[in-house]
Design a protein around this motif. Sequence first.
Motif, PDB file in Angstrom:
ATOM      1  N   TYR A  58       6.686  -0.933   7.092  1.00  0.00           N
ATOM      2  CA  TYR A  58       8.029  -1.334   6.704  1.00  0.00           C
ATOM      3  C   TYR A  58       8.888  -1.561   7.958  1.00  0.00           C
ATOM      4  N   PRO A 168       8.477   1.568   0.221  1.00  0.00           N
ATOM      5  CA  PRO A 168       8.173   1.328   1.635  1.00  0.00           C
ATOM      6  C   PRO A 168       6.688   1.452   1.978  1.00  0.00           C
ATOM      7  N   GLN A 169       5.957   2.299   1.257  1.00  0.00           N
ATOM      8  CA  GLN A 169       4.540   2.489   1.569  1.00  0.00           C
ATOM      9  C   GLN A 169       3.739   1.219   1.332  1.00  0.00           C
ATOM     10  N   TRP A 171       4.968  -2.214   1.658  1.00  0.00           N
ATOM     11  CA  TRP A 171       5.996  -3.196   1.978  1.00  0.00           C
ATOM     12  C   TRP A 171       5.433  -4.618   1.864  1.00  0.00           C
ATOM     13  N   THR A 190      12.164   8.112   6.161  1.00  0.00           N
ATOM     14  CA  THR A 190      11.893   6.705   5.873  1.00  0.00           C
ATOM     15  C   THR A 190      13.188   5.939   5.652  1.00  0.00           C
ATOM     16  N   LEU A 194      14.676   2.893   7.791  1.00  0.00           N
ATOM     17  CA  LEU A 194      14.774   1.586   7.145  1.00  0.00           C
ATOM     18  C   LEU A 194      16.182   1.007   7.161  1.00  0.00           C
ATOM     19  N   VAL A 345      15.080  -0.668  -2.549  1.00  0.00           N
ATOM     20  CA  VAL A 345      13.956  -0.049  -1.844  1.00  0.00           C
ATOM     21  C   VAL A 345      13.919   1.418  -2.232  1.00  0.00           C
TER      22      VAL A 345
END
Length: 486
Positions: A58, A168-169, A171, A190, A194, A345
């Motif tokens: 990400y 996010p894992q 992306w 995270t 981000l 997200v």
Amino acid sequence: MTSEADAADSPRHVDVLIIGAGLSGIGAAWHLQRQPGRTYAVLEARDRPGGTWDLFRYPGVRSDSDIFTLSYAFQPWRGRKSLADGDDIRRYIEDTARDHGIDRHIHHQAKVLAADWSWERCRWTVDTTRGTWTCSFLYVCAGYYDYDHGHQPEFEGVEDFGGRFVHPQFWPDDLDVAGRKTVVIGSGATAVTLVPALAKRAGRAGHVTMLQRSPTYLSSLPDVDPAADTLRRLLPARTVHRLVRAKNVLSSQLTYWLSRRFPEQTKRHLRKGILRYLPDPAFLDRHFTPRYQPWDQRLCVVPNGDLFREVAAGRVSVVTDRITRLIEDGIELESGRRLAAEVIVSATGLSLIPLGGIAVSVHGRPVDLAGTTAYRGLMLSGVPNLAFCVGYTNASWTLRAELSSRYVVRLLDHMRRHGLTTAMPVLPRGLARRPLLDLTSAYVQRAAHLFPQQGDRAPWTVGQNYLTDRLRSAFLDVRKGMVFDG
């Protein structure tokens, strides 16, 4: 890049089989091959080395730990940043494997499914997606993240949302947030990484909101170590690496001890650091003052105050509230407020899984990992010739991973010198048990029931002080608490 061999025919045998080609696995291989005469292989489920640093892609992904302690003691870090980007860390791992010939032992796209120990043959049979292996000793260096599943709460109305909803894992390469209203749900490492990265991509026409249920402790640190920069002009890279690594170990351990010993003073110090960027005490009370004590959960690092700078510039908003439901054009909150969003997200955390999700059995009988107790934090009671690697929760992962690998090598050397084939930790009577991972973070608590536990006395405890562990490691008796068989 790496040599590959087809393991799909007859089972292959090695002395030591390492699971995972991330930081832990490559480090373990380096320690193992320093002692000649022992065969090994590294099985990796992905198509290149890197582990976690290949999985997470990400925007802005980086390390929360300084790279001088996250990197290996034997492989100098030559990059300038001390809070390194994810791609740079992955390349460092890949370069290390190539520089030391470890890449020739890696077998990619070989996800381990199950491992069974045979008492008659005194070996493990390991089933993978690319065939079967056998080994005399199994070393699981797969970490504890579930690579296949991130944690995703069930938000009501998610099917009604008309924009992009991502985790996010996983992306998506095609996601463009330029000029769009983006909401990042979460307040952990995270999200903190981000949000400023997405704000830069969103541009003037876009906006990013960090929506958090509750705040997290944050600390602003420079992403370049001035001491390292100065020393590089005077000394060789290897010497610089050792000196800065030692400095950072001492600094991080002292900071952790002071935080736990003097939590109120630590809170004031952290608050003062944020007030330099956001000089509104009421705003900090609402959005940056957690309810728990420092280091009950892992402290999140903000490089160069980037998150705070984006908030101060008006490109990022912080909202502390709970989600009622998702709606077509955004999120409805418990307060009645609606957040407009074209992209959501869900940085809602990770899922943990012990031993990489491998189904472990001894002589055909499944091992209930939660029913076992961790011996020195790296072997399991009642399970022979198996070690696993987990890092510190209050310091860089690699510091503990290297101690674990040194111990495994010492144990294997002891077995070879005395003609022993098996080593199995045996639980003593009357041992009280407690969780293996000592954080109150939600992602840890959700999975605590799946993991082995630790005991209340050595050698069944997991230390969280690298300096103490490093000193003790030189004098450990590998026979204590262990049953051997020739």
